[in-house]
Design a protein around this motif. Structure first.
Motif, short mmCIF file in Angstrom:
data_model
loop_
_atom_site.label_atom_id
_atom_site.label_comp_id
_atom_site.label_asym_id
_atom_site.label_seq_id
_atom_site.Cartn_x
_atom_site.Cartn_y
_atom_site.Cartn_z
N TRP A 88 0.82 -1.22 0.00
CA TRP A 88 0.00 0.00 0.00
C TRP A 88 0.85 1.27 0.00
O TRP A 88 0.32 2.37 0.01
CB TRP A 88 -0.92 0.00 1.21
CG TRP A 88 -2.02 -1.01 1.11
CD1 TRP A 88 -2.51 -1.59 -0.01
CD2 TRP A 88 -2.75 -1.56 2.20
NE1 TRP A 88 -3.50 -2.48 0.29
CE2 TRP A 88 -3.68 -2.49 1.65
CE3 TRP A 88 -2.73 -1.39 3.59
CZ2 TRP A 88 -4.57 -3.22 2.43
CZ3 TRP A 88 -3.63 -2.12 4.37
CH2 TRP A 88 -4.52 -3.02 3.79
N GLY A 89 2.16 1.11 -0.03
CA GLY A 89 3.03 2.28 -0.07
C GLY A 89 3.44 2.81 1.28
O GLY A 89 4.17 3.80 1.36
N ARG A 90 3.02 2.16 2.35
CA ARG A 90 3.39 2.60 3.70
C ARG A 90 4.63 1.82 4.15
O ARG A 90 4.59 1.01 5.07
CB ARG A 90 2.22 2.40 4.66
CG ARG A 90 0.98 3.20 4.29
CD ARG A 90 -0.17 2.96 5.21
NE ARG A 90 0.12 3.33 6.59
CZ ARG A 90 -0.75 3.22 7.59
NH1 ARG A 90 -1.96 2.73 7.36
NH2 ARG A 90 -0.41 3.57 8.81
N ARG A 91 5.72 2.07 3.45
CA ARG A 91 6.93 1.29 3.68
C ARG A 91 7.54 1.53 5.05
O ARG A 91 8.12 0.63 5.65
CB ARG A 91 7.94 1.60 2.58
CG ARG A 91 7.45 1.18 1.20
CD ARG A 91 8.50 1.38 0.13
NE ARG A 91 8.00 0.91 -1.16
CZ ARG A 91 8.72 0.92 -2.28
NH1 ARG A 91 9.97 1.38 -2.26
NH2 ARG A 91 8.21 0.47 -3.41
N GLY A 92 7.42 2.76 5.54
CA GLY A 92 7.93 3.05 6.88
C GLY A 92 7.22 2.23 7.93
O GLY A 92 7.85 1.67 8.84
N GLN A 210 14.34 8.54 15.53
CA GLN A 210 15.70 8.98 15.26
C GLN A 210 16.06 8.79 13.79
O GLN A 210 16.72 9.64 13.18
CB GLN A 210 16.69 8.22 16.15
CG GLN A 210 16.61 8.61 17.62
CD GLN A 210 16.90 10.09 17.83
OE1 GLN A 210 17.85 10.65 17.28
NE2 GLN A 210 16.07 10.75 18.63
N LEU A 211 15.65 7.67 13.21
CA LEU A 211 15.93 7.42 11.80
C LEU A 211 15.20 8.43 10.92
O LEU A 211 15.76 8.95 9.94
CB LEU A 211 15.50 6.00 11.43
CG LEU A 211 16.34 4.87 12.04
CD1 LEU A 211 15.73 3.51 11.69
CD2 LEU A 211 17.78 4.95 11.56
N GLU A 212 13.95 8.74 11.25
CA GLU A 212 13.19 9.70 10.46
C GLU A 212 13.77 11.11 10.61
O GLU A 212 13.79 11.89 9.67
CB GLU A 212 11.73 9.68 10.88
CG GLU A 212 10.99 8.41 10.48
CD GLU A 212 9.55 8.40 10.94
OE1 GLU A 212 9.19 9.26 11.78
OE2 GLU A 212 8.79 7.54 10.47
#
Length: 224
Positions: A88-92, A210-212
């Protein structure tokens, strides 16, 4: 100004620190057979066994509930959920689901081996692995937390968000209760499972933040 999920960092840190401290304290207490908590565990476990022996229908119901919290069912379910989010494109969200699951499972396996706590003797289901923290409790609470974290923002109406929380939390509580009712876990094993999930999910959320933060140019610019 940073987005709201980044401003929640201090709250997540507080939750993580509190859950970690309580979990470590609980682990220390259950490791000492002479401590008060193991004594209370035995009292509750004996009462659960007596009630179960007198109410066969209760045992049947609890066996049905406990099946829904097994890692054999929930593991593939979470994996498929991650795949759907990825498609669905919500890879995060997908990476968070998979990463949090892997971290929680591996961390629990380490703790189980370190503590090596024996289960109650008169179990109503045959199982021989160590008991702290409860695997079914951990798995169901983890999935409940995921459903709330991922599903709640998708629901527009307040009552639907509240219903999701009630159903998810209620199911996780029921699974945890079933482990005590079937005398396969001590009550503190279940409490440990709930605390462990809070610890792991808050830690995973902090890592994601933190990654974001590091990969978002807008946030870097605003903070500069």
């Amino acid at each position: 100004m940073a987005p709201a999920h980044h401003r929640s960092g201090p709250i997540l840190t507080l939750i993580f620190g509190t859950a970690a401290a309580l979990f470590v304290l609980l682990a220390v207490l259950v490791s000492d057979p002479a401590a008060t908590l193991p004594t209370c565990d035995r009292w509750v476990s004996d009462a659960a066994l007596s009630f179960a022996q007198a109410h066969p229908a209760w045992v049947t119901t609890m066996k049905g509930v406990t099946v829904t919290g097994g890692i054999g069912l929930l593991g593939p379910t979470v994996t498929v959920l991650g795949l759907l989010l990825f498609v669905w494109g919500r890879r995060g969200d997908a990476l968070f689901v998979w990463g949090a699951m892997l971290f929680t499972v591996l961390a629990r396996n380490v703790v189980v081996e370190l503590i090596g706590r024996a289960r109650p003797d008169e179990r109503l289901i045959q199982i021989s692995s160590s008991s702290f923290p409860s695997g079914h409790t951990t798995a169901s609470a983890f999935v409940a937390a995921l459903l709330i974290m991922i599903g709640r923002p998708l629901l527009q109406r307040r009552w639907s968000r509240a219903l999701l929380i009630v159903l998810a939390v209620g199911w996780a509580l029921a699974v945890g209760t079933s482990r005590v009712a079937l005398v396969v876990h001590w009550p503190t094993d279940v409490l440990g499972g709930w605390l462990f999930v809070v610890l792991c999910m808050s830690a995973a959320s902090l890592v994601r933040q933190q990654l974001e933060r590091r990969t978002s140019p807008a946030i870097v610019k605003n903070e500069g």
